[in-house]
Design a protein around this motif. Structure first.
Motif, PDB file in Angstrom:
ATOM      1  N   HIS A   3      -6.931  -7.633  -1.019  1.00 61.23           N
ATOM      2  CA  HIS A   3      -7.219  -6.468  -0.184  1.00 61.23           C
ATOM      3  C   HIS A   3      -6.338  -5.280  -0.543  1.00 61.23           C
ATOM      4  O   HIS A   3      -6.765  -4.126  -0.426  1.00 61.23           O
ATOM      5  CB  HIS A   3      -7.031  -6.824   1.292  1.00 61.23           C
ATOM      6  CG  HIS A   3      -8.134  -7.671   1.847  1.00 61.23           C
ATOM      7  ND1 HIS A   3      -9.291  -7.147   2.376  1.00 61.23           N
ATOM      8  CD2 HIS A   3      -8.271  -9.017   1.929  1.00 61.23           C
ATOM      9  CE1 HIS A   3     -10.086  -8.123   2.776  1.00 61.23           C
ATOM     10  NE2 HIS A   3      -9.480  -9.279   2.515  1.00 61.23           N
ATOM     11  N   LEU A   4      -5.108  -5.565  -0.957  1.00 57.85           N
ATOM     12  CA  LEU A   4      -4.178  -4.470  -1.258  1.00 57.85           C
ATOM     13  C   LEU A   4      -4.375  -3.892  -2.652  1.00 57.85           C
ATOM     14  O   LEU A   4      -4.252  -2.682  -2.852  1.00 57.85           O
ATOM     15  CB  LEU A   4      -2.728  -4.957  -1.115  1.00 57.85           C
ATOM     16  CG  LEU A   4      -2.240  -5.273   0.297  1.00 57.85           C
ATOM     17  CD1 LEU A   4      -0.834  -5.848   0.230  1.00 57.85           C
ATOM     18  CD2 LEU A   4      -2.258  -4.030   1.177  1.00 57.85           C
ATOM     19  N   VAL A  29       2.813  -4.316   1.781  1.00 56.78           N
ATOM     20  CA  VAL A  29       1.733  -3.938   2.698  1.00 56.78           C
ATOM     21  C   VAL A  29       1.788  -2.447   3.033  1.00 56.78           C
ATOM     22  O   VAL A  29       0.768  -1.768   3.092  1.00 56.78           O
ATOM     23  CB  VAL A  29       1.825  -4.786   3.988  1.00 56.78           C
ATOM     24  CG1 VAL A  29       0.885  -4.249   5.059  1.00 56.78           C
ATOM     25  CG2 VAL A  29       1.491  -6.237   3.691  1.00 56.78           C
ATOM     26  N   VAL A  30       2.995  -1.937   3.249  1.00 55.75           N
ATOM     27  CA  VAL A  30       3.136  -0.526   3.622  1.00 55.75           C
ATOM     28  C   VAL A  30       2.816   0.389   2.446  1.00 55.75           C
ATOM     29  O   VAL A  30       2.119   1.399   2.599  1.00 55.75           O
ATOM     30  CB  VAL A  30       4.562  -0.247   4.145  1.00 55.75           C
ATOM     31  CG1 VAL A  30       4.740   1.251   4.430  1.00 55.75           C
ATOM     32  CG2 VAL A  30       4.830  -1.045   5.411  1.00 55.75           C
ATOM     33  N   THR A  31       3.303   0.045   1.270  1.00 60.44           N
ATOM     34  CA  THR A  31       3.182   0.946   0.125  1.00 60.44           C
ATOM     35  C   THR A  31       1.923   0.721  -0.709  1.00 60.44           C
ATOM     36  O   THR A  31       1.494   1.617  -1.443  1.00 60.44           O
ATOM     37  CB  THR A  31       4.394   0.779  -0.814  1.00 60.44           C
ATOM     38  OG1 THR A  31       4.373  -0.558  -1.355  1.00 60.44           O
ATOM     39  CG2 THR A  31       5.695   1.009  -0.052  1.00 60.44           C
ATOM     40  N   GLY A  32       1.339  -0.470  -0.625  1.00 60.90           N
ATOM     41  CA  GLY A  32       0.194  -0.782  -1.474  1.00 60.90           C
ATOM     42  C   GLY A  32       0.581  -1.037  -2.910  1.00 60.90           C
ATOM     43  O   GLY A  32      -0.278  -1.122  -3.799  1.00 60.90           O
ATOM     44  N   LYS A  33       1.882  -1.164  -3.179  1.00 58.23           N
ATOM     45  CA  LYS A  33       2.368  -1.394  -4.538  1.00 58.23           C
ATOM     46  C   LYS A  33       2.865  -2.830  -4.693  1.00 58.23           C
ATOM     47  O   LYS A  33       3.309  -3.457  -3.737  1.00 58.23           O
ATOM     48  CB  LYS A  33       3.500  -0.413  -4.870  1.00 58.23           C
ATOM     49  CG  LYS A  33       3.072   1.051  -4.864  1.00 58.23           C
ATOM     50  CD  LYS A  33       4.217   1.958  -5.273  1.00 58.23           C
ATOM     51  CE  LYS A  33       3.805   3.423  -5.229  1.00 58.23           C
ATOM     52  NZ  LYS A  33       2.713   3.710  -6.195  1.00 58.23           N
ATOM     53  N   LYS A  34       2.816  -3.329  -5.926  1.00 64.00           N
ATOM     54  CA  LYS A  34       3.281  -4.681  -6.214  1.00 64.00           C
ATOM     55  C   LYS A  34       4.811  -4.701  -6.222  1.00 64.00           C
ATOM     56  O   LYS A  34       5.451  -3.673  -6.464  1.00 64.00           O
ATOM     57  CB  LYS A  34       2.735  -5.148  -7.559  1.00 64.00           C
ATOM     58  CG  LYS A  34       1.208  -5.207  -7.597  1.00 64.00           C
ATOM     59  CD  LYS A  34       0.706  -5.560  -8.985  1.00 64.00           C
ATOM     60  CE  LYS A  34      -0.823  -5.524  -9.030  1.00 64.00           C
ATOM     61  NZ  LYS A  34      -1.339  -5.784 -10.384  1.00 64.00           N
ATOM     62  N   PRO A  35       5.416  -5.868  -5.987  1.00 69.07           N
ATOM     63  CA  PRO A  35       6.885  -5.955  -5.943  1.00 69.07           C
ATOM     64  C   PRO A  35       7.564  -5.474  -7.217  1.00 69.07           C
ATOM     65  O   PRO A  35       8.638  -4.897  -7.180  1.00 69.07           O
ATOM     66  CB  PRO A  35       7.140  -7.444  -5.701  1.00 69.07           C
ATOM     67  CG  PRO A  35       5.914  -7.926  -5.029  1.00 69.07           C
ATOM     68  CD  PRO A  35       4.787  -7.140  -5.614  1.00 69.07           C
ATOM     69  N   VAL A  36       6.923  -5.739  -8.352  1.00 73.96           N
ATOM     70  CA  VAL A  36       7.434  -5.245  -9.633  1.00 73.96           C
ATOM     71  C   VAL A  36       6.253  -4.688 -10.410  1.00 73.96           C
ATOM     72  O   VAL A  36       5.235  -5.373 -10.569  1.00 73.96           O
ATOM     73  CB  VAL A  36       8.119  -6.361 -10.451  1.00 73.96           C
ATOM     74  CG1 VAL A  36       8.592  -5.819 -11.803  1.00 73.96           C
ATOM     75  CG2 VAL A  36       9.291  -6.956  -9.688  1.00 73.96           C
TER      76      VAL A  36
END
Length: 974
Positions: free
Chosen positions: A776-777, A885-892
């Motif tokens: 979803h993200l 979840v907040v940013t829509g970006k992956k951890p790395v």
């Protein structure tokens, strides 16, 4: 005479008998004969055990399994245990007017337990044993109404469901009750302690729940055995349980009980067995336990006990087995345990014990010593007092401590040692050649130490080795050719050393090999072609070496992952996408413009070249046909395997619960064992067979997930586990998976069952229709993006699921957005939890290799051997997920010339007053910035580098609930 004719005659005779007023002794005796013959006619006797039963006999007193009264010659007892009898129990037994004992255990009888005939037989008898059969349905209330003089009833190991009827409390003559290993649910019957004649009650291995009644338990003056293990009981143990002074065995293990051990337990001077493992008991271990002089088996493991180990345990002179593992006990092990001369097994693993190994650990004639996962220090020395242990010790687990020094040469003197684990310590020196003296050893694990030198050639003397793990050391030299003497070796892990030389050809003579990891060494030479003959091979990792030549073709090597052979620059073959020198013939080029002066010669050459070309074409065509045939054969074999798995599951799914297939099933061991926690079910075969690649849902560190459907149309997700060589034994696997199956929460993916064979393990999970949070993200379009409210609800739901796991003493270990699923209502469900418990030990190297896909979520303490892994590592992963979840970006994220770490990026933006810039642009400004900043701050706190700075999940839930309430203010979070 046919069986049908015989049945008709028997039934006619029985009807005549029932309508006749004759009461003579001979007729009465014939009553017993005909009753038993009618019973025999309705069952199957595959081994002809009842061949002595003949209708022409005057009485049945000499028949197999029949006991008569010596004076009246009337049948009083019927014992037909373990004869593989099947069918239904008929009304013939109702004619046995004096029958008081009926024992039909360990057979294949089926039918509803509500059968009126069965109910009447139970009412008229004193002892009933129908255990280990296939009876199903709920226990009827009327079964125990007017129960007469019944003293003992066993319905254990069947498929009974529903509640235990309250009417059982009215059977005041009951002395022994065994309803274990069924699928019973609900709470205990009202007034259960009214059965004051009880001597034994076993309700273990069910789904019973609620609190154990406190009142009137002290009235059970004759009770000897309590077994309520493996259920869902909660609350505290009855305070007056110690008033049952004749108790010999107390087992409440694997429940959800809390509080402390009741003080009254110290009165149980006759108690031999006290098992409270797998609960939530807390506080310090009481000194008075030392007064239980009769104790032989004491298991308080997997609880929350803390404090020092009482020295009074040394007074338990009858003690044989002591297990205190997985608690929070501190200090040294008491020297007083040297007085427990009968001890055979001690397990103190996964605590906070310190100090050195006490002398008694080797001076007593122990069979098992487990000190794994503590803070023990010093040398591992075997002095003169060790002589007794040399003959008896079978299990020695010293892993995950801080032991130092060299491994003693005398290690080879343990002639009975089966399991040796010294991994994850600070041991130095070489691997002692005396390891070859471990003639009985199945497992030797010396991984993750500071060992150097070469692997001794004497290792071949340990011919029964099943697993050899020496990875994560500083070993040099070559792999000894003598390894081929370990003919039953299944797991060979030598990764991350400095081993040189070639892979010994003799390795191909190890037919049982399943898992081989030789990665991160300096091996050279080529791979033996005969490796393709190893039919059991599941993994073969030789990456990061200096191997050369062509990869073997065939068998496992046709599908070997690229990651298993990568970083060997001189390896060639299709897998590494590098052609081998001389592997293809030089192309023939014809000159289209031959000179006239060479016309005759050219014609001859052209004719010769045409011949060569046609031969090449034939070879190419032949190779293509051979490859095509190979593909077809492999495809057919794959389809056959898949159909076999599908058929085995389909056959298996007609039973549920914890039992193996009954004798009425096919005897093939290929069918393995399938257990469904949620009732009977059948998979759809054919179009959507099990493990159909077209139905693959995703892949993770622990396996591949497939979709399939049950016969009733309901979808399930099946996870095929892929941790070769590391899955626990079937018994341990059963126990651990059942624990996971008992964990129920609306924000957790439900584990519905599992399937086991030695080569295939499947977990059957609830199917969650809307996919993962990751999808979803990161894979959805802007039109279907999650709203801010949906995201906050998902974060809160995930927190609640994780908090429930932690309340159940389960650490997730693999927290990431692909393991958070979204159902059709938008509710978050956490999946893949607790899978690491299926491994034999918490091997951090293995664990880290399994969660490489969780890059960015892994807590920093995983990299430190001396830090104990706790729930706080899950909190770290959750914090990263919150930021995702907040940013829509992956951890790395990898950019063209940079690597962006999400946590650092968000922290920098927050410090610079630019937090709103971090919010996912797909939200298009449709979000309350104050809530977003508060959630970001919470995520950063959870992802703190220091575990003690992270909140626990209960605190996280409270903070998130405050954030969702606009009237409560957010100043506490600023």
């Amino acid at each position: 005479m046919s069986t049908t004719s015989f049945q008709l005659i028997a039934l006619v005779l029985l009807l005549l008998l029932l309508s006749s007023p004759v009461n003579s002794v001979n007729v009465a005796l014939n009553d017993d004969v005909l009753g038993l013959m009618v019973f025999k006619a309705d069952i199957q006797d595959p081994y002809f055990n009842l061949s002595t039963w003949k209708e022409e006999d005057d009485n049945p007193c000499k028949w197999f399994g029949v006991t008569c009264d010596p004076y009246s010659n009337r049948v009083t007892e019927l014992h037909l245990n373990g004869l593989s009898l099947s069918g239904h129990i008929s009304k013939g037994l109702l004619r046995l007017q004096f029958l008081h004992t009926l024992s039909l255990s360990r057979n294949n009888f089926t039918g509803f337990i509500t059968n009126p005939i069965l109910t009447q037989i139970i009412k008229n008898s004193q002892v009933i044993d129908l255990s280990q059969n296939g009876f199903f349905g709920s226990i009827p209330e009327q079964l125990f109404i007017q129960c007469g003089s019944i003293r003992s009833i066993s319905l254990a190991n069947n498929k009974l469901t529903g509640h235990i009827p309250d009417s059982i409390s009215s059977c005041l003559t009951l002395q022994n009750v065994d309803l274990s290993s069924n699928q019973l649910s609900g709470g205990l019957p009202k007034n259960i302690w009214s059965l004051t004649s009880l001597r034994s009650i076993d309700l273990s291995n069910n789904f019973l729940e609620g609190e154990i009644p406190q009142e009137k338990i002290e009235t059970l003056f004759d009770i000897r055995v309590f077994n309520f293990s493996c259920n869902n009981f909660s609350g505290e143990l009855p305070e007056k349980i110690g008033e049952c002074l004749l108790l010999k065995s107390v087992d409440f293990s694997d429940n959800y009980l809390t509080g402390t051990i009741p003080l009254s337990v110290q009165k149980l001077s006759l108690c031999n067995v006290l098992n409270l493992r797998g609960n939530y008991f807390a506080g310090e271990l009481p000194e008075w336990i030392g007064s239980l002089k009769s104790l032989e088996f004491l298991d308080l493991s997997v609880n929350n006990f803390s404090g020092l180990f009482p020295g009074s345990f040394g007074d338990l002179e009858s003690l044989k087995s002591l297990n205190l593992s997985l608690n929070r006990l501190t200090g040294d092990l008491p020297e007083s345990l040297a007085n427990c001369r009968n001890l055979t097994v001690v397990d103190f693993s996964r605590n906070l014990f310190t100090g050195k190994i006490p002398i008694w650990a080797f001076s007593l004639r122990l069979k098992g010593v487990s000190l794994s996962g503590n803070r023990f220090i010093g040398d591992v020395g075997f002095g003169e007092e060790t002589a007794a242990a040399f003959e008896t010790l079978e299990i020695l687990d010293l892993s995950l401590n801080s032991f130092s020094g060299a491994i003693p040469l005398s290690i080879g003197n343990f002639s009975s040692l089966v399991f040796l684990n010294m991994s994850f310590n600070g041991l130095i020196g070489s691997v002692p050649p005396s390891l070859g003296g471990l003639k009985a050893a199945n497992v030797v694990d010396l991984s993750h130490n500071w060992l150097n030198g070469s692997i001794p050639v004497e290792i071949g003397g340990a011919a029964r080795l099943n697993q050899l793990r020496l990875d994560g050391n500083f070993l040099t030299g070559s792999i000894p050719a003598q390894i081929e003497n370990c003919s039953v070796l299944r797991t060979l892990i030598l990764a991350r050393n400095n081993i040189t030389g070639s892979i010994p050809v003799g390795i191909v003579n190890l037919p049982e090999l399943e898992s081989v990891d030789l990665s991160f060494n300096h091996l050279s030479g080529s791979l033996p072609k005969e490796l393709t003959n190893l039919s059991n091979l599941v993994t073969f990792n030789v990456s990061h070496n200096d191997l050369e030549g062509e990869l073997p073709l065939g068998g496992f090597f046709n599908t070997i992952p690229l990651s298993s052979v990568s970083d060997n620059p001189s390896l060639c073959g299709s897998i590494v996408n590098q052609s081998c020198p001389g592997a293809h013939p030089k192309p023939i080029v014809l000159n289209p413009n031959p000179s006239h002066s060479d016309q005759g010669s050219s014609s001859l050459n052209l004719s010769h070249k045409r011949i060569i070309l046609s031969i090449s074409a034939i070879i190419a065509i032949g190779a293509a046909v051979f490859i095509a045939l190979g593909v077809i054969v492999v495809t057919i074999l794959n389809l056959h395997v898949r159909n076999s798995v599908s058929r085995s599951a389909a056959v298996a799914l007609t039973f549920s619960g914890g039992d193996d297939f009954s004798h009425t099933r096919s005897p093939s061991s290929d069918y393995g064992k399938l257990v469904m926690f949620t009732g009977d079910a059948e998979f759809v075969s054919g179009t959507h067979a099990l493990l159909n690649k077209d139905c693959e849902l995703g892949r993770g560190g622990f396996g591949v997930v497939y979709w399939t459907a049950l016969r009733n149309g309901r979808s399930v997700a099946i996870k095929k586990l892929h941790v070769p060589g590391l899955i626990k034994s079937r018994e341990d696997f059963d126990r651990e998976v059942k624990k996971l199956g008992m964990i129920r929460h609306s924000n957790l993916v439900l584990l519905e069952g599992y399937y086991w064979t030695p080569s295939l393990q499947l977990l059957i999970n609830e199917y969650v229709s809307s996919g993962s949070l990751y999808k979803h993200l990161h894979e959805g379009n802007s039109e279907n993006t999650l709203s801010w409210r949906e995201r906050l609800d998902i974060v809160l739901g995930t927190a609640r699921g994780l908090a429930h796991l932690h309340r159940m003493n389960v650490i997730h270990y693999n927290m990431k957005s692909t393991n958070v699923l979204i159902d059709c209502s938008g509710e978050a469900k956490v999946g893949d939890f607790g899978l690491v418990t299926l491994l034999p030990s918490l091997d951090r190297h293995v664990l880290s290799s399994k969660i490489q896909s969780a890059l960015g979520y892994v807590a920093p303490e995983f990299a430190c051997q001396t830090v104990k892994i706790t729930e706080k590592c899950d909190v770290y992963g959750f914090g990263i997920l919150v930021l995702e979840v907040v940013t829509g970006k992956k951890p790395v994220e990898y950019m063209e010339d940079d690597v962006v770490v999400l946590c650092d990026m968000v922290r920098g933006a927050l410090d610079g007053g630019r937090a709103e810039e971090c919010v996912d642009r797909k939200l298009n400004g449709d979000f309350p910035i104050e809530e977003c900043i508060s959630v970001i701050k919470l995520g950063l706190v959870c992802a703190s580098q220091v575990p003690s700075n992270r909140p626990d999940m209960e605190e996280v839930i409270k903070i998130l609930e405050l954030i969702r309430c606009p009237l409560e203010g957010h100043e506490e979070l600023e």
